[in-house]
Design a protein around this motif. Structure first.
Motif, short mmCIF file in Angstrom:
data_model
loop_
_atom_site.label_atom_id
_atom_site.label_comp_id
_atom_site.label_asym_id
_atom_site.label_seq_id
_atom_site.Cartn_x
_atom_site.Cartn_y
_atom_site.Cartn_z
N ASP A 129 -41.62 -18.51 -18.49
CA ASP A 129 -41.77 -18.13 -19.90
C ASP A 129 -43.24 -18.31 -20.25
N VAL A 130 -44.01 -17.23 -20.16
CA VAL A 130 -45.47 -17.34 -20.22
C VAL A 130 -45.95 -17.99 -21.52
N VAL A 131 -45.40 -17.61 -22.66
CA VAL A 131 -45.86 -18.18 -23.92
C VAL A 131 -45.57 -19.68 -23.97
N ASP A 132 -44.35 -20.07 -23.64
CA ASP A 132 -44.03 -21.50 -23.63
C ASP A 132 -44.87 -22.26 -22.61
N ILE A 174 -46.31 -8.15 -14.59
CA ILE A 174 -47.71 -7.89 -14.88
C ILE A 174 -47.84 -7.30 -16.29
N TYR A 175 -49.06 -7.31 -16.80
CA TYR A 175 -49.29 -6.97 -18.20
C TYR A 175 -50.51 -6.07 -18.34
N THR A 176 -50.54 -5.31 -19.42
CA THR A 176 -51.76 -4.60 -19.80
C THR A 176 -52.76 -5.62 -20.35
N PRO A 177 -54.04 -5.27 -20.42
CA PRO A 177 -54.99 -6.19 -21.03
C PRO A 177 -54.61 -6.59 -22.46
N LYS A 178 -54.09 -5.65 -23.23
CA LYS A 178 -53.68 -5.97 -24.61
C LYS A 178 -52.51 -6.94 -24.62
N GLU A 179 -51.52 -6.71 -23.75
CA GLU A 179 -50.38 -7.62 -23.66
C GLU A 179 -50.84 -9.01 -23.23
N PHE A 180 -51.76 -9.04 -22.30
CA PHE A 180 -52.32 -10.30 -21.82
C PHE A 180 -52.93 -11.08 -22.97
N GLU A 181 -53.73 -10.40 -23.78
CA GLU A 181 -54.37 -11.03 -24.93
C GLU A 181 -53.33 -11.57 -25.92
N ARG A 190 -57.34 -19.82 -29.34
CA ARG A 190 -58.41 -19.19 -30.12
C ARG A 190 -59.42 -18.54 -29.18
N ASN A 191 -60.24 -17.69 -29.75
CA ASN A 191 -61.36 -17.10 -29.00
C ASN A 191 -60.93 -16.54 -27.65
N VAL A 192 -59.87 -15.76 -27.68
CA VAL A 192 -59.34 -15.17 -26.45
C VAL A 192 -60.25 -14.02 -26.00
N GLN A 193 -60.73 -14.11 -24.79
CA GLN A 193 -61.59 -13.08 -24.23
C GLN A 193 -60.96 -12.53 -22.95
N ILE A 194 -60.74 -11.23 -22.92
CA ILE A 194 -60.16 -10.57 -21.77
C ILE A 194 -61.24 -9.72 -21.11
N GLU A 195 -61.39 -9.88 -19.82
CA GLU A 195 -62.33 -9.03 -19.08
C GLU A 195 -61.60 -8.40 -17.90
N ILE A 196 -61.99 -7.17 -17.59
CA ILE A 196 -61.39 -6.48 -16.45
C ILE A 196 -62.50 -5.98 -15.53
N LYS A 197 -62.14 -5.85 -14.26
CA LYS A 197 -62.99 -5.16 -13.29
C LYS A 197 -62.19 -3.94 -12.89
N GLU A 198 -62.44 -2.86 -13.63
CA GLU A 198 -61.54 -1.71 -13.60
C GLU A 198 -61.38 -1.11 -12.22
N TRP A 202 -58.81 -5.91 -11.43
CA TRP A 202 -58.83 -7.34 -11.68
C TRP A 202 -58.87 -7.61 -13.18
N ILE A 203 -58.30 -8.75 -13.57
CA ILE A 203 -58.32 -9.15 -14.98
C ILE A 203 -58.46 -10.67 -15.06
N CYS A 204 -59.18 -11.13 -16.07
CA CYS A 204 -59.21 -12.56 -16.33
C CYS A 204 -59.26 -12.80 -17.82
N SER A 205 -58.77 -13.95 -18.22
CA SER A 205 -58.78 -14.35 -19.62
C SER A 205 -59.36 -15.74 -19.74
N VAL A 206 -60.25 -15.89 -20.70
CA VAL A 206 -60.73 -17.22 -21.09
C VAL A 206 -60.28 -17.45 -22.52
N ALA A 207 -59.64 -18.57 -22.78
CA ALA A 207 -59.16 -18.87 -24.14
C ALA A 207 -59.39 -20.33 -24.43
N GLU A 208 -59.49 -20.64 -25.72
CA GLU A 208 -59.83 -22.00 -26.16
C GLU A 208 -58.69 -22.59 -26.97
N LYS A 209 -58.46 -23.87 -26.79
CA LYS A 209 -57.43 -24.55 -27.57
C LYS A 209 -57.83 -24.60 -29.04
#
Length: 209
Positions: A129-132, A174-181, A190-198, A202-209
């Protein structure tokens, strides 16, 4: 079951001789991907870090080199991976710079606000359960602590046929970049940043508590 399907199934919870081969391959094949993601964050020399789904332990080793005055913890729900990762990092374990546990992302065996930084490379596909699970990670992050999630697959029409095959054989999600965000935002980050290497999917997300 094909050899590819067997290997993809092993990615979920590597075990036994086949799992060992898969984990050793991951240590090599994920190195460039992991480096790409790690360049998106600034790890301090005294950071306390958690690597979720540590597999063969190479990412733990890399993180430890980035925080020479800090400490790196790893978890994996495959006991074989715990053993392999511990062996890969045996010197760091002996020095007290690394600890590795058999545990799951659903219930992390750590107190609240313990970590400056959490990483998860090629594991979110399998979380129940990704959100939990992201909320549970947020619990163990310090205020303003960050999470970095790195995947080598995201939903994209250019890679649809290949990815559909991987999803089917490996029982991945798997998810789209928007779904990932949106997953991170729903979990309260907070401050969720999604980057892709099209070109590589590849996709990565950096997010802050």
């Amino acid at each position: 079951m094909s050899d590819m399907a067997k290997r993809l199934n092993q990615c979920r919870k590597p075990a036994g001789d086949t799992g060992k081969v898969v984990v050793e391959d991951m240590n090599e094949s994920h190195f460039e991907l992991t480096g790409w993601g790690l360049r998106k964050v600034n790890i301090q020399e005294n950071s306390k870090i958690l690597d979720i789904g540590c597999g063969g332990g190479r990412t733990i080793n890399r993180l430890a080199s980035l925080t020479p005055k800090g400490k790196v913890f790893g978890i994996d729900y495959s006991i074989d991976c715990v053993n392999w990762a511990s062996d890969y990092n045996k010197d760091l374990v002996a020095q007290g710079k690394v600890e590795i546990y058999n545990a799951t992302v659903e219930k992390l065996p750590f107190e609240d606000e313990k970590f400056d930084f959490v990483s998860a490379v090629e594991t979110i596909y399998f979380w129940p359960d990704v959100v939990d699970n992201l909320k549970e990670i947020k619990r163990v992050l310090k205020p303003s602590g960050k999470i970095l999630v790195i995947n080598e697959i995201y939903k994209d029409e250019k890679f649809k046929d290949r990815n559909d095959e991987y999803v089917k054989m490996g029982n991945l999600k798997i998810y789209t970049p928007k779904e990932f965000e949106e997953l991170f935002k729903k979990a309260g980050y907070r401050n969720v940043q999604i980057e892709i290497k099209e070109e590589k999917n590849w996709i990565c997300s950096v997010a802050e508590k």
